[in-house]
Design a protein around this motif. Structure first.
Motif, PDB file in Angstrom:
ATOM      1  N   ASP A  53       0.822  -1.220   0.000  1.00 27.80           N
ATOM      2  CA  ASP A  53       0.000   0.000   0.000  1.00 27.80           C
ATOM      3  C   ASP A  53       0.854   1.267   0.000  1.00 27.80           C
ATOM      4  OD1 ASP A  53      -2.289  -1.523  -0.015  1.00 27.80           O
ATOM      5  OD2 ASP A  53      -2.547  -1.472   2.175  1.00 27.80           O
ATOM      6  N   LYS A  54       2.005   1.235   0.660  1.00 23.20           N
ATOM      7  CA  LYS A  54       2.841   2.426   0.753  1.00 23.20           C
ATOM      8  C   LYS A  54       3.362   2.862  -0.616  1.00 23.20           C
ATOM      9  CE  LYS A  54       4.403   1.605   5.500  1.00 23.20           C
ATOM     10  NZ  LYS A  54       5.581   1.333   6.376  1.00 23.20           N
ATOM     11  N   GLN A  55       3.616   1.905  -1.483  1.00 25.45           N
ATOM     12  CA  GLN A  55       4.120   2.220  -2.819  1.00 25.45           C
ATOM     13  C   GLN A  55       3.030   2.120  -3.887  1.00 25.45           C
ATOM     14  OE1 GLN A  55       7.967  -0.374  -2.387  1.00 25.45           O
ATOM     15  NE2 GLN A  55       8.416   1.190  -3.897  1.00 25.45           N
ATOM     16  N   ALA A  56       1.786   1.973  -3.446  1.00 28.16           N
ATOM     17  CA  ALA A  56       0.660   1.842  -4.368  1.00 28.16           C
ATOM     18  C   ALA A  56       0.848   0.667  -5.333  1.00 28.16           C
ATOM     19  CB  ALA A  56       0.438   3.139  -5.153  1.00 28.16           C
ATOM     20  N   ILE A  57       1.289  -0.469  -4.763  1.00 31.78           N
ATOM     21  CA  ILE A  57       1.484  -1.691  -5.540  1.00 31.78           C
ATOM     22  C   ILE A  57       0.311  -2.617  -5.246  1.00 31.78           C
ATOM     23  CG2 ILE A  57       3.002  -3.623  -6.030  1.00 31.78           C
ATOM     24  CD1 ILE A  57       4.190  -0.902  -6.737  1.00 31.78           C
ATOM     25  N   SER A  58      -0.405  -3.024  -6.280  1.00 30.86           N
ATOM     26  CA  SER A  58      -1.585  -3.862  -6.090  1.00 30.86           C
ATOM     27  C   SER A  58      -1.219  -5.305  -5.805  1.00 30.86           C
ATOM     28  CB  SER A  58      -2.463  -3.814  -7.348  1.00 30.86           C
ATOM     29  OG  SER A  58      -1.769  -4.339  -8.468  1.00 30.86           O
ATOM     30  N   ARG A  59      -2.068  -5.970  -5.059  1.00 31.93           N
ATOM     31  CA  ARG A  59      -1.893  -7.408  -4.822  1.00 31.93           C
ATOM     32  C   ARG A  59      -2.365  -8.168  -6.054  1.00 31.93           C
ATOM     33  NH1 ARG A  59      -1.728 -10.490   0.176  1.00 31.93           N
ATOM     34  NH2 ARG A  59      -2.091 -12.696  -0.280  1.00 31.93           N
ATOM     35  N   LYS A  60      -1.568  -9.117  -6.503  1.00 33.17           N
ATOM     36  CA  LYS A  60      -1.882  -9.819  -7.750  1.00 33.17           C
ATOM     37  C   LYS A  60      -2.103 -11.311  -7.559  1.00 33.17           C
ATOM     38  CE  LYS A  60       1.066  -6.360  -9.788  1.00 33.17           C
ATOM     39  NZ  LYS A  60       1.376  -5.805  -8.446  1.00 33.17           N
ATOM     40  N   PHE A  61      -1.532 -11.871  -6.523  1.00 28.24           N
ATOM     41  CA  PHE A  61      -1.713 -13.295  -6.234  1.00 28.24           C
ATOM     42  C   PHE A  61      -2.368 -13.442  -4.872  1.00 28.24           C
ATOM     43  CE2 PHE A  61      -0.181 -17.256  -4.291  1.00 28.24           C
ATOM     44  CZ  PHE A  61      -0.614 -18.174  -5.223  1.00 28.24           C
ATOM     45  N   TYR A  62      -3.458 -14.172  -4.842  1.00 31.43           N
ATOM     46  CA  TYR A  62      -4.215 -14.368  -3.606  1.00 31.43           C
ATOM     47  C   TYR A  62      -4.098 -15.834  -3.198  1.00 31.43           C
ATOM     48  CZ  TYR A  62      -6.323  -9.852  -4.672  1.00 31.43           C
ATOM     49  OH  TYR A  62      -6.525  -8.528  -4.961  1.00 31.43           O
ATOM     50  N   GLY A  63      -3.586 -16.047  -2.027  1.00 27.04           N
ATOM     51  CA  GLY A  63      -3.443 -17.425  -1.579  1.00 27.04           C
ATOM     52  C   GLY A  63      -2.446 -17.510  -0.445  1.00 27.04           C
ATOM     53  N   ASP A  64      -1.504 -18.408  -0.579  1.00 25.72           N
ATOM     54  CA  ASP A  64      -0.533 -18.716   0.461  1.00 25.72           C
ATOM     55  C   ASP A  64       0.677 -17.794   0.333  1.00 25.72           C
ATOM     56  OD1 ASP A  64       1.087 -19.851   2.327  1.00 25.72           O
ATOM     57  OD2 ASP A  64       1.246 -21.810   1.366  1.00 25.72           O
ATOM     58  N   ASP A  65       0.761 -16.779   1.178  1.00 21.83           N
ATOM     59  CA  ASP A  65       1.883 -15.832   1.105  1.00 21.83           C
ATOM     60  C   ASP A  65       3.245 -16.499   1.342  1.00 21.83           C
ATOM     61  OD1 ASP A  65      -0.126 -14.062   0.672  1.00 21.83           O
ATOM     62  OD2 ASP A  65       0.294 -12.769   2.386  1.00 21.83           O
ATOM     63  N   PRO A  66       3.375 -17.394   2.338  1.00 21.85           N
ATOM     64  CA  PRO A  66       4.680 -18.062   2.514  1.00 21.85           C
ATOM     65  C   PRO A  66       5.109 -18.860   1.286  1.00 21.85           C
ATOM     66  CG  PRO A  66       3.356 -18.302   4.495  1.00 21.85           C
ATOM     67  CD  PRO A  66       2.469 -17.693   3.457  1.00 21.85           C
ATOM     68  N   LEU A  67       4.150 -19.366   0.506  1.00 20.12           N
ATOM     69  CA  LEU A  67       4.492 -20.072  -0.737  1.00 20.12           C
ATOM     70  C   LEU A  67       5.257 -19.140  -1.682  1.00 20.12           C
ATOM     71  CD1 LEU A  67       2.284 -22.412  -2.856  1.00 20.12           C
ATOM     72  CD2 LEU A  67       3.344 -20.460  -3.946  1.00 20.12           C
ATOM     73  N   VAL A  68       4.824 -17.884  -1.758  1.00 15.59           N
ATOM     74  CA  VAL A  68       5.505 -16.910  -2.623  1.00 15.59           C
ATOM     75  C   VAL A  68       6.934 -16.696  -2.141  1.00 15.59           C
ATOM     76  CG1 VAL A  68       5.495 -14.529  -3.459  1.00 15.59           C
ATOM     77  CG2 VAL A  68       3.344 -15.790  -3.258  1.00 15.59           C
ATOM     78  N   ASP A  69       7.115 -16.586  -0.833  1.00 14.49           N
ATOM     79  CA  ASP A  69       8.476 -16.422  -0.288  1.00 14.49           C
ATOM     80  C   ASP A  69       9.357 -17.613  -0.644  1.00 14.49           C
ATOM     81  OD1 ASP A  69       7.615 -14.069   0.849  1.00 14.49           O
ATOM     82  OD2 ASP A  69       7.284 -14.934   2.828  1.00 14.49           O
ATOM     83  N   ARG A  70       8.800 -18.818  -0.486  1.00 13.72           N
ATOM     84  CA  ARG A  70       9.582 -20.026  -0.786  1.00 13.72           C
ATOM     85  C   ARG A  70       9.917 -20.096  -2.276  1.00 13.72           C
ATOM     86  NH1 ARG A  70       5.591 -22.315   2.570  1.00 13.72           N
ATOM     87  NH2 ARG A  70       4.640 -23.376   0.784  1.00 13.72           N
ATOM     88  N   ALA A  71       8.975 -19.687  -3.124  1.00 19.63           N
ATOM     89  CA  ALA A  71       9.205 -19.709  -4.570  1.00 19.63           C
ATOM     90  C   ALA A  71      10.352 -18.762  -4.943  1.00 19.63           C
ATOM     91  CB  ALA A  71       7.930 -19.322  -5.309  1.00 19.63           C
ATOM     92  N   ILE A  72      10.367 -17.572  -4.349  1.00 20.16           N
ATOM     93  CA  ILE A  72      11.418 -16.597  -4.650  1.00 20.16           C
ATOM     94  C   ILE A  72      12.779 -17.130  -4.208  1.00 20.16           C
ATOM     95  CG2 ILE A  72      12.274 -14.288  -4.113  1.00 20.16           C
ATOM     96  CD1 ILE A  72       9.304 -13.437  -3.835  1.00 20.16           C
ATOM     97  N   VAL A  73      12.828 -17.733  -3.014  1.00 18.48           N
ATOM     98  CA  VAL A  73      14.090 -18.295  -2.510  1.00 18.48           C
ATOM     99  C   VAL A  73      14.561 -19.429  -3.416  1.00 18.48           C
ATOM    100  CG1 VAL A  73      15.133 -19.583  -0.607  1.00 18.48           C
ATOM    101  CG2 VAL A  73      13.681 -17.610  -0.120  1.00 18.48           C
ATOM    102  N   THR A  74      13.645 -20.270  -3.867  1.00 15.98           N
ATOM    103  CA  THR A  74      14.017 -21.371  -4.769  1.00 15.98           C
ATOM    104  C   THR A  74      14.679 -20.851  -6.030  1.00 15.98           C
ATOM    105  OG1 THR A  74      12.297 -22.894  -3.980  1.00 15.98           O
ATOM    106  CG2 THR A  74      13.091 -23.218  -6.229  1.00 15.98           C
ATOM    107  N   LEU A  75      14.123 -19.791  -6.599  1.00 12.88           N
ATOM    108  CA  LEU A  75      14.631 -19.267  -7.866  1.00 12.88           C
ATOM    109  C   LEU A  75      15.993 -18.597  -7.717  1.00 12.88           C
ATOM    110  CD1 LEU A  75      11.300 -17.885  -9.336  1.00 12.88           C
ATOM    111  CD2 LEU A  75      12.567 -19.905 -10.071  1.00 12.88           C
ATOM    112  N   MET A  76      16.406 -18.302  -6.476  1.00 16.91           N
ATOM    113  CA  MET A  76      17.758 -17.782  -6.244  1.00 16.91           C
ATOM    114  C   MET A  76      18.787 -18.903  -6.197  1.00 16.91           C
ATOM    115  SD  MET A  76      17.435 -14.670  -3.505  1.00 16.91           S
ATOM    116  CE  MET A  76      16.269 -15.409  -2.359  1.00 16.91           C
ATOM    117  N   GLY A  77      18.316 -20.142  -6.005  1.00 21.88           N
ATOM    118  CA  GLY A  77      19.229 -21.270  -5.859  1.00 21.88           C
ATOM    119  C   GLY A  77      19.440 -22.025  -7.156  1.00 21.88           C
ATOM    120  N   HIS A  78      19.889 -23.284  -7.004  1.00 25.40           N
ATOM    121  CA  HIS A  78      20.225 -24.109  -8.164  1.00 25.40           C
ATOM    122  C   HIS A  78      19.040 -24.951  -8.639  1.00 25.40           C
ATOM    123  CE1 HIS A  78      24.349 -22.907  -7.696  1.00 25.40           C
ATOM    124  NE2 HIS A  78      24.424 -23.423  -6.478  1.00 25.40           N
ATOM    125  N   GLN A  79      18.042 -25.139  -7.777  1.00 28.25           N
ATOM    126  CA  GLN A  79      16.892 -25.953  -8.145  1.00 28.25           C
ATOM    127  C   GLN A  79      15.893 -25.132  -8.958  1.00 28.25           C
ATOM    128  OE1 GLN A  79      18.163 -28.972  -7.350  1.00 28.25           O
ATOM    129  NE2 GLN A  79      16.322 -29.657  -6.291  1.00 28.25           N
TER     130      GLN A  79
END
Length: 367
Positions: A53-79
């Motif tokens: 909200d502070k940067q006026a960025i809309s929410r685009k994915f509705y569901g499991d927020d920790p899943l998004v965190d895990r997905a981002i971490v995965t994409l930083m690695g080798h898998q």
């Protein structure tokens, strides 16, 4: 005038175009550390997908927020990242959003089908140039995966389990060695992936025609399951927002009551879970009763109300459009939904006008 000159003519633009302003704001304010090859830091990628909200960025994915965190971490690695789940749970949307935020390009996509070949995954040739000049980079037609490796971007592999097992297994060495061999090019035969490259795959394990992945390929991915939304109020708000956004985009005005959308979401959640909100077990249809399908039903019903009705969405239009969802896969689904109307809906129709309209409309459609 092209569609790029007149964006209003585009039915659906890519995420990096739809949210170009938001991505620009995030980049301008992004002072957090970012992995090499990424357009945004992991924190900014999260804000882009889940909203800020502070940067006026809309929410685009509705569901499991920790899943998004895990997905981002995965994409930083080798898998690689494998998103699995029921149809209509926004696996492809999440894949697109991640690619747009991390690489600034969600178009590098392989669509898995029974006809996908090794050429679609690696490279093919422009045979006119090949005959005229011989093997060269100019004569080669690079696949989306080749382009992603070369430029250090993410590649999306949609419905990977629809590909035959021998085609799936082409990915094993590519994901392990992070390189593609092109023997025809001689000294330039080896192309190494640049930092920033990774794979986001999606798999729908429910539909017919899918193939089991080999253990070797599974080991190259971290699996994340994208589950249907269970919170009723949350799903109602999501469907309502998406339908209103679609109507605004089409410049169509329809009066929509929240209670009508709540009725639709209730019916979908109960038929999806096999249990009513009162705890009574019911028979579930084989057809997909996802949030995405509920949005499609609500939008089609709104259009019916606008062009064939009085411009006000009612449970009657919802019932009319529900038939197109039910009669897709299994003829027995009609009997199961009819049983739902004869028991659950009939009882609610005695106490609620919306449910009565819903039941009366369905009775005229499905005698």
């Amino acid at each position: 005038m092209t569609t790029e000159d007149n964006p209003s003519n585009i039915l659906r633009s890519s995420a990096e175009l739809r949210y170009a302003d938001e991505l620009a704001r995030l980049r301008a304010a992004d002072n957090d550390p970012r992995p090499e090859g990424w357009q945004l830091s992991p924190r900014a990628v999260r804000r882009f997908i889940l909203g800020d909200d502070k940067q006026a960025i809309s929410r685009k994915f509705y569901g499991d927020d920790p899943l998004v965190d895990r997905a981002i971490v995965t994409l930083m690695g080798h898998q690689g990242l494998m998103l699995v789940g029921e149809p209509g749970t926004a696996k492809s949307l999440l894949s697109e959003l991640l690619s747009a935020a991390i690489s600034g390009d969600s178009a590098l996509t392989i669509q898995g089908t029974a006809g996908t070949t090794e050429d679609h995954i690696k490279y093919s040739w422009n045979y006119a140039l090949l005959l005229a000049e011989g093997p060269s980079k100019r004569a080669m037609v690079a696949s989306p995966l080749y382009q992603a490796m070369e430029s250090g971007k993410l590649v999306r592999f949609e419905e990977i389990t629809r590909c035959p097992p021998e085609i799936q297994d082409v990915m094993i060495s590519l994901m392990s060695e992070k390189q593609i061999m092109v023997p025809e090019l001689g000294e330039q035969a080896r192309m190494h992936a640049r930092r920033g490259f990774n794979v986001i795959a999606t798999a729908n394990l429910r539909d017919r025609g899918v193939h089991e992945m080999s253990s070797a390929l599974k080991r190259r991915f971290n699996f994340e399951t994208v589950r249907p939304i269970k919170d009723h109020a949350f799903e109602v708000e999501l469907v309502l927002r998406q339908v209103q956004r679609d109507l605004d985009s089409a410049e169509v005005t329809v009066e929509i009551e929240r209670d009508v959308i709540a009725l639709l979401v209730t019916a979908f959640q109960e038929l999806r879970s096999g249990q009513t909100r009162e705890g009574t077990p019911i028979r579930t249809p084989d057809t997909v009763m996802s949030t995405a399908e509920a949005v499609n039903v609500a939008y089609a019903a709104a259009l019916e109300a606008r062009y064939f009705g009085a411009g006000r969405l009612s449970a009657r239009e919802i019932a009319n459009q529900l038939q197109g969802v039910v009669l897709k896969d299994n003829a027995d689904d009609l009997k199961r939904v009819q049983h739902y109307f004869d028991t659950v809906v009939r009882e609610r129709a005695r106490r609620d006008e919306h449910w009565k309209t819903f039941r009366d409309a369905a009775r005229s459609l499905w005698p």
